[in-house]
Design a protein around this motif. Sequence first.
Motif, short mmCIF file in Angstrom:
data_model
loop_
_atom_site.label_atom_id
_atom_site.label_comp_id
_atom_site.label_asym_id
_atom_site.label_seq_id
_atom_site.Cartn_x
_atom_site.Cartn_y
_atom_site.Cartn_z
N THR A 232 -5.77 0.19 10.01
CA THR A 232 -5.94 1.37 10.85
C THR A 232 -4.57 1.90 11.26
OG1 THR A 232 -8.01 0.44 11.69
CG2 THR A 232 -7.04 2.27 12.93
N GLY A 233 -3.68 0.98 11.65
CA GLY A 233 -2.32 1.39 11.98
C GLY A 233 -1.63 2.04 10.80
N LEU A 234 -1.85 1.50 9.60
CA LEU A 234 -1.26 2.08 8.39
C LEU A 234 -1.74 3.52 8.17
CD1 LEU A 234 0.26 1.81 5.63
CD2 LEU A 234 -1.88 0.92 4.70
N PHE A 235 -3.04 3.75 8.34
CA PHE A 235 -3.58 5.09 8.10
C PHE A 235 -3.14 6.07 9.20
CE2 PHE A 235 -6.73 2.87 5.34
CZ PHE A 235 -6.43 3.57 4.18
N VAL A 236 -2.99 5.59 10.43
CA VAL A 236 -2.51 6.46 11.51
C VAL A 236 -1.12 6.97 11.18
CG1 VAL A 236 -1.73 6.50 13.90
CG2 VAL A 236 -3.94 5.47 13.34
N VAL A 237 -0.23 6.07 10.79
CA VAL A 237 1.15 6.46 10.47
C VAL A 237 1.19 7.31 9.20
CG1 VAL A 237 3.45 5.61 9.86
CG2 VAL A 237 2.13 4.48 11.66
N SER A 238 0.39 6.95 8.20
CA SER A 238 0.38 7.72 6.96
C SER A 238 -0.09 9.15 7.21
CB SER A 238 -0.53 7.05 5.93
OG SER A 238 -0.04 5.77 5.57
N ALA B 91 8.40 -1.02 11.22
CA ALA B 91 8.54 -0.78 12.66
C ALA B 91 7.58 0.32 13.13
CB ALA B 91 9.98 -0.42 13.00
N LEU B 92 7.45 1.38 12.31
CA LEU B 92 6.51 2.46 12.65
C LEU B 92 5.07 1.96 12.67
CD1 LEU B 92 7.97 5.43 10.55
CD2 LEU B 92 7.98 5.21 13.04
N LEU B 93 4.70 1.13 11.70
CA LEU B 93 3.33 0.62 11.64
C LEU B 93 3.02 -0.31 12.81
CD1 LEU B 93 3.03 -0.17 7.81
CD2 LEU B 93 2.26 1.86 9.03
N ALA C 286 0.83 -1.21 0.00
CA ALA C 286 0.00 0.00 0.00
C ALA C 286 0.87 1.26 0.00
CB ALA C 286 -0.92 0.00 1.21
N VAL C 287 0.47 2.22 -0.83
CA VAL C 287 1.14 3.51 -0.91
C VAL C 287 0.07 4.59 -0.81
CG1 VAL C 287 2.61 5.03 -2.28
CG2 VAL C 287 2.94 2.54 -2.40
N VAL C 288 0.05 5.30 0.31
CA VAL C 288 -0.93 6.37 0.53
C VAL C 288 -0.29 7.71 0.20
CG1 VAL C 288 -2.42 7.51 2.21
CG2 VAL C 288 -2.08 5.03 2.32
N ALA C 289 -0.92 8.48 -0.67
CA ALA C 289 -0.39 9.78 -1.08
C ALA C 289 -1.53 10.75 -1.30
CB ALA C 289 0.45 9.64 -2.35
N VAL C 290 -1.26 12.03 -1.08
CA VAL C 290 -2.24 13.09 -1.32
C VAL C 290 -1.80 13.88 -2.54
CG1 VAL C 290 -3.35 15.16 -0.39
CG2 VAL C 290 -2.80 13.25 1.13
N GLY C 291 -2.68 13.98 -3.54
CA GLY C 291 -2.36 14.69 -4.77
C GLY C 291 -2.48 16.18 -4.63
N ASP C 292 -2.15 16.88 -5.69
CA ASP C 292 -2.25 18.35 -5.70
C ASP C 292 -3.67 18.84 -5.49
OD1 ASP C 292 0.47 18.44 -6.16
OD2 ASP C 292 0.25 18.56 -8.35
N ASP C 293 -4.65 17.98 -5.82
CA ASP C 293 -6.05 18.35 -5.63
C ASP C 293 -6.53 18.14 -4.20
OD1 ASP C 293 -5.94 15.61 -5.62
OD2 ASP C 293 -7.42 15.31 -7.23
N GLY C 294 -5.63 17.66 -3.32
CA GLY C 294 -5.98 17.43 -1.94
C GLY C 294 -6.67 16.11 -1.67
N ALA D 254 0.07 10.79 10.02
CA ALA D 254 1.07 11.50 10.82
C ALA D 254 2.25 11.95 9.96
CB ALA D 254 1.56 10.59 11.95
N THR D 255 2.75 11.07 9.10
CA THR D 255 3.90 11.44 8.27
C THR D 255 3.54 12.53 7.27
OG1 THR D 255 3.39 9.57 6.80
CG2 THR D 255 5.05 9.21 8.52
N LEU D 256 2.34 12.46 6.71
CA LEU D 256 1.92 13.49 5.76
C LEU D 256 1.73 14.84 6.47
CD1 LEU D 256 -0.61 11.43 3.62
CD2 LEU D 256 1.56 12.39 2.83
N ALA D 257 1.19 14.80 7.68
CA ALA D 257 0.99 16.04 8.43
C ALA D 257 2.32 16.69 8.80
CB ALA D 257 0.18 15.77 9.70
N LEU D 258 3.32 15.86 9.05
CA LEU D 258 4.65 16.37 9.40
C LEU D 258 5.48 16.72 8.18
CD1 LEU D 258 5.52 13.84 12.26
CD2 LEU D 258 4.93 16.26 12.53
N GLY D 259 4.93 16.44 6.99
CA GLY D 259 5.66 16.73 5.77
C GLY D 259 6.80 15.78 5.49
#
Length: 444
Positions: free
Chosen positions: A311-317, A344-346, A31-39, A319-324
């Motif tokens: 759920t653990g995956l989305f929590v970490v994703s 390890a983070l997940l 799984a690769v979670v990413a936010v595009g330019d459209d948000g 957090a990392t996106l919010a922190l840039g």
Amino acid sequence: MREIESTRDRYVDLLRVFSLGVVVLGHWLMAVVAVGDDGVARAGNVLAVVPALQPATWLLQVMPVFFFVGGFSHAVAWSSVRRRGGRYADFVRSRAGRLLRPTAAFAAVWLVLALGIEVAGADRGVLRLATRVVAQPLWFIGVYLGVVALAPAMLRLHRRAGRLAPLVPVALGAAAVAVDVARFGHDVPFIGFANVAFVWLAVHQAGFLYADGSLRPGRPTGFVLAGVGLAGTVALTTIGGYPTSMVGVPGERVSNMSPPTAALLACAVLQIGLVLLARGPLTRWLRRPAVWRGVVTANGLSMTTFLWHLTGLFVVSAATLALGVGQPPAGSAAWWLSRPVWIALLLVPTAALVVLFRRADRPRPARVPAAGAAGRRHRTPLAAAGMLLCTAGVLGVSAVGFGGVLAGRTATLVVVPVTPLASVLLLAAGAGLLRLTRPGLPLP
């Protein structure tokens, strides 16, 4: 064909833990979670970015192993229930309860979370994605509940077939091939969903053969099944035109998993052969007390881990996106080198969720009614109706997720529109009917 004995096969417990563990690890890696330019947050798949990895799913898509193990477990459990005077309701309530308790806790928590997110106006980005796709792995629990409901009838067919019992999974496999011919060769609409029954019941039926000794572990049988399965998988994914991956890949017109295809069935034969080949050395390894204690511990946490790992995956994703903190491009050398840290983070939020909800994963003693107890004849239709509603509810949740309750969001399950709230209510109603079948006498 010998009588099925109620003895514990440690190898089966290991396979159950292994299969769920591989699914969790596979989801975390792919799984690769990413936010595009459209948000808009989107979930990608590394298999689409690096197609060369797709043959690895022949070994890593291990749900066939879980259904194979389920056949063994259901055969032993049904024999045990019948020896104690129990019937259909006692069997399905006991077997389904182990799945439904942790699933009900997961669904209730996520439905409340999704409602809170929607009311707060935060239904966007990773939160929006999470509420809609976090329940997708529940398809497996829904299908497995359907197999549990049919297990006593399929076991009766297995026993009546006698020496011809090995032909039952062969016949189911042939039916699956016929469905694919109608689906891909003649464009018959919706017929592909019949393979949800034919493919998984064929694998489950092979578990009956393992339970009664007809499918003997070791080199001869294992090499034959592995060889036939590998040859079939290679042929179907090359000249047969089936996708190489045994899991759904974004952009592919056809998935081997939803609904399952003959290619997945061939892959299941390959995996069963490998399971039979590995039984001897792994059974000897399981004799070590420390190893066996680890398997027992993991077995008690495996379903809760499976339910909450995304759920653990989305929590970490989130957090990392919010922190840039960005991730390297999927499939790159840096991406692979970072995977141990990512896993390890997940593990941190997932382990916390498992500790919080692990009590729902504890098995409870099966119960059968006392001899001559009133109402016995009414329990079978109640149990059958309960299993039907639970299966429909879980599959509905897996299709629609939890998001968009207030907005009236719907999804289509085969041809039936489903909503998050209606699906959860179906699950609750089915569990309630199963609860009505409880007797007052516990098994020793």
